[in-house]
Motif scaffolding. Structure first.
Motif, PDB file in Angstrom:
ATOM      1  N   MET A   1       0.851  -1.200   0.000  1.00  0.00           N
ATOM      2  CA  MET A   1       0.000   0.000   0.000  1.00  0.00           C
ATOM      3  C   MET A   1       0.880   1.241   0.000  1.00  0.00           C
ATOM      4  O   MET A   1       1.867   1.341   0.721  1.00  0.00           O
ATOM      5  N   ARG A   2       0.510   2.192  -0.803  1.00  0.00           N
ATOM      6  CA  ARG A   2       1.215   3.474  -0.818  1.00  0.00           C
ATOM      7  C   ARG A   2       0.534   4.409   0.151  1.00  0.00           C
ATOM      8  O   ARG A   2      -0.610   4.790  -0.018  1.00  0.00           O
ATOM      9  N   ARG A   3       1.214   4.785   1.199  1.00  0.00           N
ATOM     10  CA  ARG A   3       0.600   5.609   2.235  1.00  0.00           C
ATOM     11  C   ARG A   3       0.548   7.058   1.809  1.00  0.00           C
ATOM     12  O   ARG A   3       1.361   7.550   1.044  1.00  0.00           O
ATOM     13  N   ALA A   4      -0.452   7.745   2.340  1.00  0.00           N
ATOM     14  CA  ALA A   4      -0.638   9.161   2.013  1.00  0.00           C
ATOM     15  C   ALA A   4       0.558   9.964   2.487  1.00  0.00           C
ATOM     16  O   ALA A   4       1.024   9.831   3.609  1.00  0.00           O
ATOM     17  N   SER A   5       1.087  10.799   1.589  1.00  0.00           N
ATOM     18  CA  SER A   5       2.196  11.647   1.983  1.00  0.00           C
ATOM     19  C   SER A   5       1.688  12.826   2.777  1.00  0.00           C
ATOM     20  O   SER A   5       0.581  13.271   2.619  1.00  0.00           O
ATOM     21  N   ALA A   6       2.538  13.344   3.635  1.00  0.00           N
ATOM     22  CA  ALA A   6       2.164  14.509   4.432  1.00  0.00           C
ATOM     23  C   ALA A   6       3.374  15.400   4.564  1.00  0.00           C
ATOM     24  O   ALA A   6       4.504  14.932   4.583  1.00  0.00           O
ATOM     25  N   LEU A   7       3.159  16.708   4.621  1.00  0.00           N
ATOM     26  CA  LEU A   7       4.263  17.642   4.780  1.00  0.00           C
ATOM     27  C   LEU A   7       4.903  17.453   6.139  1.00  0.00           C
ATOM     28  O   LEU A   7       4.222  17.180   7.125  1.00  0.00           O
ATOM     29  N   PRO A   8       6.226  17.598   6.229  1.00  0.00           N
ATOM     30  CA  PRO A   8       6.900  17.386   7.514  1.00  0.00           C
ATOM     31  C   PRO A   8       6.623  18.507   8.491  1.00  0.00           C
ATOM     32  O   PRO A   8       6.150  19.570   8.120  1.00  0.00           O
ATOM     33  N   LYS A   9       6.947  18.242   9.738  1.00  0.00           N
ATOM     34  CA  LYS A   9       6.763  19.241  10.787  1.00  0.00           C
ATOM     35  C   LYS A   9       8.126  19.489  11.444  1.00  0.00           C
ATOM     36  O   LYS A   9       8.469  18.858  12.424  1.00  0.00           O
ATOM     37  N   PRO A  10       8.930  20.422  10.855  1.00  0.00           N
ATOM     38  CA  PRO A  10      10.277  20.627  11.358  1.00  0.00           C
ATOM     39  C   PRO A  10      10.291  21.567  12.542  1.00  0.00           C
ATOM     40  O   PRO A  10       9.307  22.245  12.821  1.00  0.00           O
ATOM     41  N   PRO A  11      11.419  21.623  13.233  1.00  0.00           N
ATOM     42  CA  PRO A  11      11.570  22.649  14.268  1.00  0.00           C
ATOM     43  C   PRO A  11      11.509  24.021  13.634  1.00  0.00           C
ATOM     44  O   PRO A  11      11.663  24.174  12.430  1.00  0.00           O
ATOM     45  N   VAL A  12      11.269  25.042  14.462  1.00  0.00           N
ATOM     46  CA  VAL A  12      11.151  26.409  13.960  1.00  0.00           C
ATOM     47  C   VAL A  12      12.427  26.797  13.218  1.00  0.00           C
ATOM     48  O   VAL A  12      13.538  26.616  13.715  1.00  0.00           O
ATOM     49  N   GLY A  13      12.253  27.314  12.007  1.00  0.00           N
ATOM     50  CA  GLY A  13      13.389  27.791  11.240  1.00  0.00           C
ATOM     51  C   GLY A  13      13.995  26.754  10.325  1.00  0.00           C
ATOM     52  O   GLY A  13      14.736  27.079   9.420  1.00  0.00           O
ATOM     53  N   GLN A  14      13.688  25.483  10.514  1.00  0.00           N
ATOM     54  CA  GLN A  14      14.233  24.456   9.638  1.00  0.00           C
ATOM     55  C   GLN A  14      13.504  24.499   8.312  1.00  0.00           C
ATOM     56  O   GLN A  14      12.290  24.654   8.245  1.00  0.00           O
ATOM     57  N   LEU A  15      14.238  24.343   7.221  1.00  0.00           N
ATOM     58  CA  LEU A  15      13.652  24.493   5.902  1.00  0.00           C
ATOM     59  C   LEU A  15      12.724  23.335   5.584  1.00  0.00           C
ATOM     60  O   LEU A  15      12.963  22.198   5.945  1.00  0.00           O
ATOM     61  N   ARG A 340      -6.345   5.251  -2.662  1.00  0.00           N
ATOM     62  CA  ARG A 340      -7.341   4.423  -2.006  1.00  0.00           C
ATOM     63  C   ARG A 340      -6.781   3.011  -1.888  1.00  0.00           C
ATOM     64  O   ARG A 340      -6.463   2.366  -2.883  1.00  0.00           O
ATOM     65  N   GLU A 341      -6.644   2.553  -0.664  1.00  0.00           N
ATOM     66  CA  GLU A 341      -6.115   1.203  -0.446  1.00  0.00           C
ATOM     67  C   GLU A 341      -7.082   0.164  -1.002  1.00  0.00           C
ATOM     68  O   GLU A 341      -6.678  -0.853  -1.561  1.00  0.00           O
ATOM     69  N   VAL A 342      -8.384   0.411  -0.830  1.00  0.00           N
ATOM     70  CA  VAL A 342      -9.407  -0.503  -1.320  1.00  0.00           C
ATOM     71  C   VAL A 342     -10.228   0.235  -2.375  1.00  0.00           C
ATOM     72  O   VAL A 342     -10.919   1.202  -2.060  1.00  0.00           O
TER      73      VAL A 342
END
Length: 605
Positions: A1-15, A340-342
């Motif tokens: 299954m290809r999982r849904a991608s999500a934007l990362p949550k970096p520390p403040v100031g990290q690109l 959609r997995e199914v």
């Protein structure tokens, strides 16, 4: 299954990764191009408005020069004054016409995208929703929908008009004056735009970090409030407040850094504007002193500068908002990209109507590769018969209902209805044929009537009341001040566990499907209510194919066959009497439950 991608949550100031601007715009464009006639008409109004706007300083210049001459020329400024007023009005007229034409385009696009995302989220697998947090998703949809309107508004009402006006002004300056004016304006504008874009791009990562931390804080707050009772049970109000504040501190740091960099951006923009205006006015004033230009020319140049630099004052804000809107829209479109997995097979067909036989054939299943849940499960529920599944918690009983609904696909073997593999059936057709009373009943924050009627929205009020009577719920509802219109609260928290389960039973009975699943349907009921409802459940199951999943063995005694699960396998099967006579796992479970209830074990016939 290809999982849904999500934007990362970096520390403040990290690109963060660069926003996929063109991909986002290409995804959005078809929603707007459906209304191409309105779009083209709105763009025509935009151009006409800017032509009128640029014409105003030209007419004003002629008025000034006319007033500077002999008094006999007073008729000329009077005519120009009328033209001046007409151009002013035309600017406003075409701007409002543009807005009227494009308003429906914007709102329809927002509506269409929001609806598509909503439908797509419902089409995604149960696994996706178990792994995502509702608070974060809702905030992504909210911001994404709002940002579509913002993006269109800023583009059509700020960027495009400014670009059109810059082109017109540069053309007039080049034709009417020397190239020096054009060079000063061009260099100023280029410097302003380059500086704004570079600094704004630098700030985008900071803004995205602000939003990531804002979403995380919102998710944490919603999760805590949804579990209000649990927080109270364990006296953890301060613990929850500290966890929430930890996320708010991260948001505060990012927001503070964003505000400081905004001040730097504004200061740099004003410095560039000040230098450009000074250079232009110096050159124009020199031309007047040398006799190459009139007072009207000086006024014209000043008016053009004002018309150009006023919108440019907001370019930083507009550019930032556009980039932020693109970021928010990208996050929402990321949800659309989740696979959609199914999904229905290309050749999927509807399930034929009529009585249904359910067959589990050598079914293997695992939620995760290293965590096997079902192993070689093999049984059949003949049409109109009842099969019960019992076993200890974690034995895989409730997984059967999820697989039958096709929330997941089996890892091995097959599940068939009347010989049709579920994977070859349309999911809508399959689920229409199954009714369920789940172990954990969650209700909509609406009336009791709405929640029962949800089983079959087209049902009449009499049918809803009949279903409530069958679930032994009608008398309770009638005792309430607002009766069937009583609201049940968030997730049904205003009702007791037993009351919620009776609503779920009524809802399933109203659906009237050929296949029924009772997943611990009476687990939250007291013994007296259970016995009253048990008779109704047995009556409801009559003539239907029924899968009865239970922990309390007293509810499965009359099943046509009982399956005993242990560690994902069927270890015993038979009727109640046969299993007691076998003196195996079922008999031990029965004896233990009878001792817990303080009842004597009935003799086996």
């Amino acid at each position: 299954m290809r999982r849904a991608s999500a934007l990362p949550k970096p520390p403040v100031g990290q690109l963060l990764a660069e926003t996929h601007t063109w991909l986002t715009l290409r995804t959005l464009f078809p929603y707007l191009w459906r209304y191409r006639v309105r779009v083209v008409a709105a763009l025509a109004c935009l151009i006409l408005a800017k032509l009128a706007n640029v014409g105003v300083p030209l007419v004003f210049k002629e008025m000034i020069d006319g007033l500077s001459g002999s008094q006999q020329a007073l008729a000329l400024p009077a005519l120009l004054l009328l033209l001046y007023g007409a151009l002013r009005f035309s600017t406003a007229l075409f701007q409002e016409l543009r807005e009227i034409l494009f308003a429906r385009v914007t709102q329809r696009a927002v509506r269409a995208v929001s609806l598509e995302v909503f439908r797509h989220l419902h089409a995604l697998s149960l696994r996706f929703h178990l792994e995502r947090q509702t608070g974060g998703i809702s905030r992504d949809i909210e911001r994404g929908s709002r940002s579509i309107s913002s993006l269109i508004s800023y583009t059509l009402y700020s960027i495009l008009p400014t670009l059109v006006e810059i082109g017109l002004v540069l053309g007039i300056l080049f034709v009417q004056y020397d190239a020096g004016f054009v060079a000063i304006v061009a260099v100023s504008l280029l410097s302003y735009i380059v500086f704004t874009i570079r600094v704004s791009n630098w700030r985008i990562d900071i803004r995205r970090a602000v939003n990531e931390n804002d979403s995380a804080a919102n998710t944490r707050a919603i999760d805590s409030l949804l579990n209000y009772e649990t927080v109270k049970y364990f006296n953890n109000e301060e613990w929850e407040a500290r966890r929430y504040d930890e996320q708010l501190q991260k948001w505060e740091e990012a927001a503070t850094r964003s505000q400081k960099t905004l001040a730097f951006l504004n200061l740099g923009q004003q410095a560039i504007i000040a230098l450009g205006v000074t250079a232009m006015m110096w050159r124009a004033a020199s031309g007047v002193v040398e006799g190459r230009m009139s007072i009207g020319d000086l006024v014209l140049v000043n008016a053009f500068l004002i018309q150009l630099y006023i919108p440019l004052n907001f370019l930083g804000v507009v550019y930032r908002e556009i980039r932020q809107a693109l970021t928010d829209i990208e996050r929402m479109f990321t949800l659309l990209q989740a696979n959609r997995e199914v999904a229905d097979a290309p050749d999927a067909h509807d399930l034929p109507s009529g009585p249904l036989q359910v067959e589990f054939s050598a079914v293997d299943f695992a939620y995760e590769a290293d965590r096997s849940i079902l192993r070689g499960v093999d049984f059949t529920i003949p049409a109109g018969r009842t099969v019960a599944v019992v076993g200890h918690s974690g034995a895989g009983k409730s997984t059967l209902s999820r697989l039958l609904y096709r929330f997941y696909d089996v890892c091995g073997g097959a599940i068939r209805l009347n010989g049709h593999d579920l994977r070859h059936l349309r999911q809508a057709s399959l689920r229409a044929a199954i009714g369920i009373v789940p172990q954990d009943t969650v209700l909509f924050n609406d009336s009791i009537y709405y929640n029962i009627n949800y089983g079959r929205p087209a049902a009449s009020r009499d049918e809803v009341i009949a279903a409530a009577r069958a679930a032994q719920l009608h008398d309770f509802i009638e005792s309430l001040p607002q009766g069937y219109e009583t609201r049940v609260g968030e997730r049904g928290l205003k009702l007791s566990g037993g009351e919620k389960q009776r609503v779920a039973i009524a809802r399933a009975l109203l659906k009237d499907p050929p296949v029924l699943i009772f997943d611990e349907a009476t687990s939250a009921l007291d013994s007296g209510t259970e016995r009253a409802i048990q008779e109704q459940l047995e009556q409801a199951a009559r003539g239907r194919t029924t899968l009865l999943i239970a922990h309390r063995l007293s509810t499965v005694m009359k099943a046509d066959e009982i399956l005993v699960f242990s560690e994902g396998r069927i270890v015993e099967r038979g009727t109640h009497g046969e299993l007691l006579a076998a003196n195996g796992e079922y008999a031990r479970m029965w004896q233990l439950q009878q001792q817990e209830e303080g009842e004597s074990l009935p003799a086996v016939s």
